[in-house]
Scaffold this motif. Structure first.
Motif, PDB file in Angstrom:
ATOM      1  N   ASP A  44       6.040  65.165  26.131  1.00  0.00           N
ATOM      2  CA  ASP A  44       6.848  65.874  27.006  1.00  0.00           C
ATOM      3  C   ASP A  44       8.060  66.432  26.292  1.00  0.00           C
ATOM      4  O   ASP A  44       9.322  66.431  26.457  1.00  0.00           O
ATOM      5  CB  ASP A  44       7.279  65.365  28.260  1.00  0.00           C
ATOM      6  CG  ASP A  44       6.515  65.632  29.474  1.00  0.00           C
ATOM      7  OD1 ASP A  44       5.582  66.356  29.409  1.00  0.00           O
ATOM      8  OD2 ASP A  44       6.662  64.963  30.411  1.00  0.00           O
ATOM      9  N   ASN A  45       7.763  66.711  24.916  1.00  0.00           N
ATOM     10  CA  ASN A  45       8.729  67.143  23.825  1.00  0.00           C
ATOM     11  C   ASN A  45       9.767  66.113  23.622  1.00  0.00           C
ATOM     12  O   ASN A  45      10.950  66.561  23.158  1.00  0.00           O
ATOM     13  CB  ASN A  45       9.292  68.562  24.381  1.00  0.00           C
ATOM     14  CG  ASN A  45       8.288  69.492  24.433  1.00  0.00           C
ATOM     15  OD1 ASN A  45       7.505  69.500  23.261  1.00  0.00           O
ATOM     16  ND2 ASN A  45       8.361  70.390  25.378  1.00  0.00           N
ATOM     17  N   LYS A  46       9.619  64.902  23.824  1.00  0.00           N
ATOM     18  CA  LYS A  46      10.667  63.894  23.478  1.00  0.00           C
ATOM     19  C   LYS A  46      10.107  62.981  22.225  1.00  0.00           C
ATOM     20  O   LYS A  46       8.881  62.678  22.438  1.00  0.00           O
ATOM     21  CB  LYS A  46      10.771  62.858  25.051  1.00  0.00           C
ATOM     22  CG  LYS A  46      11.384  63.558  25.941  1.00  0.00           C
ATOM     23  CD  LYS A  46      11.603  62.734  27.126  1.00  0.00           C
ATOM     24  CE  LYS A  46      11.788  63.510  28.228  1.00  0.00           C
ATOM     25  NZ  LYS A  46      11.731  62.529  29.496  1.00  0.00           N
ATOM     26  N   LYS A  47      10.845  62.438  21.672  1.00  0.00           N
ATOM     27  CA  LYS A  47      10.489  61.497  20.567  1.00  0.00           C
ATOM     28  C   LYS A  47      10.303  60.092  21.036  1.00  0.00           C
ATOM     29  O   LYS A  47      11.183  59.666  21.323  1.00  0.00           O
ATOM     30  CB  LYS A  47      11.440  61.811  19.331  1.00  0.00           C
ATOM     31  CG  LYS A  47      11.151  63.062  18.601  1.00  0.00           C
ATOM     32  CD  LYS A  47      11.988  63.330  17.341  1.00  0.00           C
ATOM     33  CE  LYS A  47      11.485  64.601  16.826  1.00  0.00           C
ATOM     34  NZ  LYS A  47      12.281  64.569  15.501  1.00  0.00           N
ATOM     35  N   VAL A  48       9.159  59.610  20.986  1.00  0.00           N
ATOM     36  CA  VAL A  48       8.846  58.424  21.570  1.00  0.00           C
ATOM     37  C   VAL A  48       8.863  57.266  20.240  1.00  0.00           C
ATOM     38  O   VAL A  48       8.355  57.605  19.253  1.00  0.00           O
ATOM     39  CB  VAL A  48       7.562  58.311  22.078  1.00  0.00           C
ATOM     40  CG1 VAL A  48       7.145  56.784  22.626  1.00  0.00           C
ATOM     41  CG2 VAL A  48       7.355  59.284  23.424  1.00  0.00           C
ATOM     42  N   THR A  49       9.506  56.111  20.679  1.00  0.00           N
ATOM     43  CA  THR A  49       9.446  55.165  19.734  1.00  0.00           C
ATOM     44  C   THR A  49       8.864  54.078  19.886  1.00  0.00           C
ATOM     45  O   THR A  49       8.392  53.208  19.105  1.00  0.00           O
ATOM     46  CB  THR A  49      11.051  54.730  19.261  1.00  0.00           C
ATOM     47  OG1 THR A  49      11.514  54.265  20.719  1.00  0.00           O
ATOM     48  CG2 THR A  49      11.990  55.720  18.756  1.00  0.00           C
ATOM     49  N   GLY A  50       8.203  53.715  21.134  1.00  0.00           N
ATOM     50  CA  GLY A  50       7.442  52.845  21.583  1.00  0.00           C
ATOM     51  C   GLY A  50       7.273  52.688  23.113  1.00  0.00           C
ATOM     52  O   GLY A  50       7.896  53.558  23.779  1.00  0.00           O
ATOM     53  N   ILE A  51       6.258  51.956  23.582  1.00  0.00           N
ATOM     54  CA  ILE A  51       5.999  51.971  25.044  1.00  0.00           C
ATOM     55  C   ILE A  51       5.952  50.431  25.530  1.00  0.00           C
ATOM     56  O   ILE A  51       5.412  49.599  24.814  1.00  0.00           O
ATOM     57  CB  ILE A  51       4.630  52.380  25.289  1.00  0.00           C
ATOM     58  CG1 ILE A  51       4.788  54.224  24.965  1.00  0.00           C
ATOM     59  CG2 ILE A  51       4.229  52.447  26.599  1.00  0.00           C
ATOM     60  CD1 ILE A  51       3.405  54.833  25.365  1.00  0.00           C
ATOM     61  N   GLU A 131       8.373  54.409  28.493  1.00  0.00           N
ATOM     62  CA  GLU A 131       8.381  55.007  27.227  1.00  0.00           C
ATOM     63  C   GLU A 131       9.912  54.808  26.883  1.00  0.00           C
ATOM     64  O   GLU A 131      10.991  55.079  27.563  1.00  0.00           O
ATOM     65  CB  GLU A 131       8.225  56.477  27.145  1.00  0.00           C
ATOM     66  CG  GLU A 131       6.908  56.967  27.375  1.00  0.00           C
ATOM     67  CD  GLU A 131       6.461  58.516  27.131  1.00  0.00           C
ATOM     68  OE1 GLU A 131       5.420  58.691  26.870  1.00  0.00           O
ATOM     69  OE2 GLU A 131       7.358  59.346  27.424  1.00  0.00           O
ATOM     70  N   HIS A 132      10.119  54.519  25.445  1.00  0.00           N
ATOM     71  CA  HIS A 132      11.397  54.299  24.743  1.00  0.00           C
ATOM     72  C   HIS A 132      11.349  55.469  23.640  1.00  0.00           C
ATOM     73  O   HIS A 132      10.506  56.015  23.232  1.00  0.00           O
ATOM     74  CB  HIS A 132      11.343  53.040  24.059  1.00  0.00           C
ATOM     75  CG  HIS A 132      11.228  51.844  24.833  1.00  0.00           C
ATOM     76  ND1 HIS A 132      12.292  51.191  25.559  1.00  0.00           N
ATOM     77  CD2 HIS A 132       9.938  51.009  25.436  1.00  0.00           C
ATOM     78  CE1 HIS A 132      11.637  50.193  26.337  1.00  0.00           C
ATOM     79  NE2 HIS A 132      10.225  50.165  26.190  1.00  0.00           N
ATOM     80  N   TYR A 133      12.845  56.178  23.892  1.00  0.00           N
ATOM     81  CA  TYR A 133      12.821  57.271  23.068  1.00  0.00           C
ATOM     82  C   TYR A 133      13.886  57.222  21.889  1.00  0.00           C
ATOM     83  O   TYR A 133      14.826  55.830  21.833  1.00  0.00           O
ATOM     84  CB  TYR A 133      13.520  58.392  24.085  1.00  0.00           C
ATOM     85  CG  TYR A 133      12.546  58.675  25.128  1.00  0.00           C
ATOM     86  CD1 TYR A 133      11.121  58.876  24.929  1.00  0.00           C
ATOM     87  CD2 TYR A 133      12.827  58.392  26.525  1.00  0.00           C
ATOM     88  CE1 TYR A 133      10.569  59.378  25.904  1.00  0.00           C
ATOM     89  CE2 TYR A 133      11.910  58.635  27.385  1.00  0.00           C
ATOM     90  CZ  TYR A 133      10.734  59.142  27.247  1.00  0.00           C
ATOM     91  OH  TYR A 133      10.020  59.471  28.182  1.00  0.00           O
ATOM     92  N   GLU A 134      13.988  57.961  20.979  1.00  0.00           N
ATOM     93  CA  GLU A 134      14.790  57.855  19.740  1.00  0.00           C
ATOM     94  C   GLU A 134      16.251  57.735  20.039  1.00  0.00           C
ATOM     95  O   GLU A 134      17.212  57.203  19.495  1.00  0.00           O
ATOM     96  CB  GLU A 134      14.837  59.266  18.937  1.00  0.00           C
ATOM     97  CG  GLU A 134      13.596  58.927  17.769  1.00  0.00           C
ATOM     98  CD  GLU A 134      13.575  60.119  16.790  1.00  0.00           C
ATOM     99  OE1 GLU A 134      12.988  59.835  15.834  1.00  0.00           O
ATOM    100  OE2 GLU A 134      14.219  61.018  17.006  1.00  0.00           O
ATOM    101  N   ASN A 135      16.533  58.278  21.390  1.00  0.00           N
ATOM    102  CA  ASN A 135      18.295  58.295  21.844  1.00  0.00           C
ATOM    103  C   ASN A 135      18.468  56.963  22.463  1.00  0.00           C
ATOM    104  O   ASN A 135      19.491  56.751  23.027  1.00  0.00           O
ATOM    105  CB  ASN A 135      18.474  59.424  22.699  1.00  0.00           C
ATOM    106  CG  ASN A 135      17.716  59.505  23.835  1.00  0.00           C
ATOM    107  OD1 ASN A 135      16.991  58.567  24.265  1.00  0.00           O
ATOM    108  ND2 ASN A 135      17.683  60.623  24.649  1.00  0.00           N
ATOM    109  N   GLU A 136      17.514  55.917  22.492  1.00  0.00           N
ATOM    110  CA  GLU A 136      17.787  54.599  22.940  1.00  0.00           C
ATOM    111  C   GLU A 136      17.540  54.624  24.414  1.00  0.00           C
ATOM    112  O   GLU A 136      17.715  53.635  25.074  1.00  0.00           O
ATOM    113  CB  GLU A 136      18.862  53.985  22.126  1.00  0.00           C
ATOM    114  CG  GLU A 136      19.057  53.810  20.779  1.00  0.00           C
ATOM    115  CD  GLU A 136      20.000  52.929  20.488  1.00  0.00           C
ATOM    116  OE1 GLU A 136      20.968  52.480  21.070  1.00  0.00           O
ATOM    117  OE2 GLU A 136      19.930  52.588  19.174  1.00  0.00           O
ATOM    118  N   LYS A 137      17.116  55.799  25.075  1.00  0.00           N
ATOM    119  CA  LYS A 137      17.158  55.696  26.483  1.00  0.00           C
ATOM    120  C   LYS A 137      15.678  55.599  26.601  1.00  0.00           C
ATOM    121  O   LYS A 137      14.516  55.452  25.603  1.00  0.00           O
ATOM    122  CB  LYS A 137      17.297  57.286  27.142  1.00  0.00           C
ATOM    123  CG  LYS A 137      18.843  57.481  27.232  1.00  0.00           C
ATOM    124  CD  LYS A 137      19.070  58.806  27.798  1.00  0.00           C
ATOM    125  CE  LYS A 137      20.406  59.031  27.982  1.00  0.00           C
ATOM    126  NZ  LYS A 137      20.639  60.348  28.629  1.00  0.00           N
TER     127      LYS A 137
END
Lengths: 149, 89
Positions: A44-51, A131-137
């Motif tokens: 969804d156009n978000k940069k994912v760092t992990g799940i 999902e975990h994102y680049e902005n730490e959210k």
């Protein structure tokens, strides 16, 4: 019954393709397929760092067994080997969340079987993704209400 | 009676533990049990709309791992699992 199912707690053990290959290997099967689901870097156009995966283990195993058992009747595929493992816990990008390995006498039924299993798991197995994102959210994905057959 | 609600997926945000505990006076249907959980959200999370939506869209499962309908009655101490919308793989 040539079925292996397991929920892998990634803090305690690994998920390994080699084990799947060994399980389905047999000279009576002329076609084998190994499907791996892995953690993708965008959604969804978000940069994912992990799940982080969560699971109701007992119901997941039950759903895997039900899916396997109904294949005889629904797909008319009687001769088969099926190996399904799903991870719970945190995974980094590129790591394997699910392995579905199938073997059948012929390729057409192997493709049908593999696709059927993953599509049914998506509808029926109580597994959740955060999902975990680049902005730490982080965010639990919305998903779909469970379907019961 | 004591009803333990086991939390999964997005519902885990409702507690630091893996479960919520409810003391309920008499038998209760899943439909009414849902209302109790929503009351819990009102009291502890200022009626957080996202949390309420999770509960409203969830299914529930019994201790023997079967999905149960809204008419299912809880009549004794037991564990009930909340199954929010799923999406594994």
């Amino acid at each position: 019954m040539m079925l292996h199912t397991k929920v892998i707690d990634i803090k305690k053990e690994k998920i390994e393709v080699k084990k799947a290959e060994n399980f389905i290997s047999s000279s009576k099967f002329g076609a084998s397929l190994i499907f791996k689901g892995t953690v993708r870097n965008t959604n969804d156009n978000k940069k994912v760092t992990g799940i982080t995966y969560d699971s109701h283990d007992a119901m997941v195993i039950k759903s895997f067994e039900e899916i396997y058992n109904e294949v005889d009747q629904k797909l008319k595929i009687k001769d088969k080997a099926v190996y399904i493992e799903h991870v719970k816990g945190y995974l980094n990008l590129g790591e394997i969340s699910i392995i579905i390995a199938v073997a059948c006498p012929h390729r057409a039924e192997a493709y049908i079987l593999s696709k059927y299993i993953i599509e049914e798991i998506k509808k029926r197995s109580p597994i959740w993704k955060k999902e975990h994102y680049e902005n730490e959210k982080s965010e639990w994905l919305k998903g779909n209400p469970i379907q019961v057959n | 009676m004591k009803v333990i609600l086991e939390l999964f997926g997005a519902s885990r945000d409702l507690s630091d533990k893996d479960f919520l505990e409810f003391n309920i006076e008499k038998k209760i249907s899943i439909k009414d049990f849902k209302k109790k959980i929503i009351t819990y959200v009102d009291e502890n999370f200022k009626g957080n709309k996202n949390y309420k939506k999770i509960i409203e869209t969830s299914s529930f499962c019994s201790q023997d791992n079967n999905i149960i309908s809204e008419n299912y009655n809880i009549t004794k101490d037991q564990k009930i699992g909340i199954i929010p919308p799923i999406g594994g793989g």
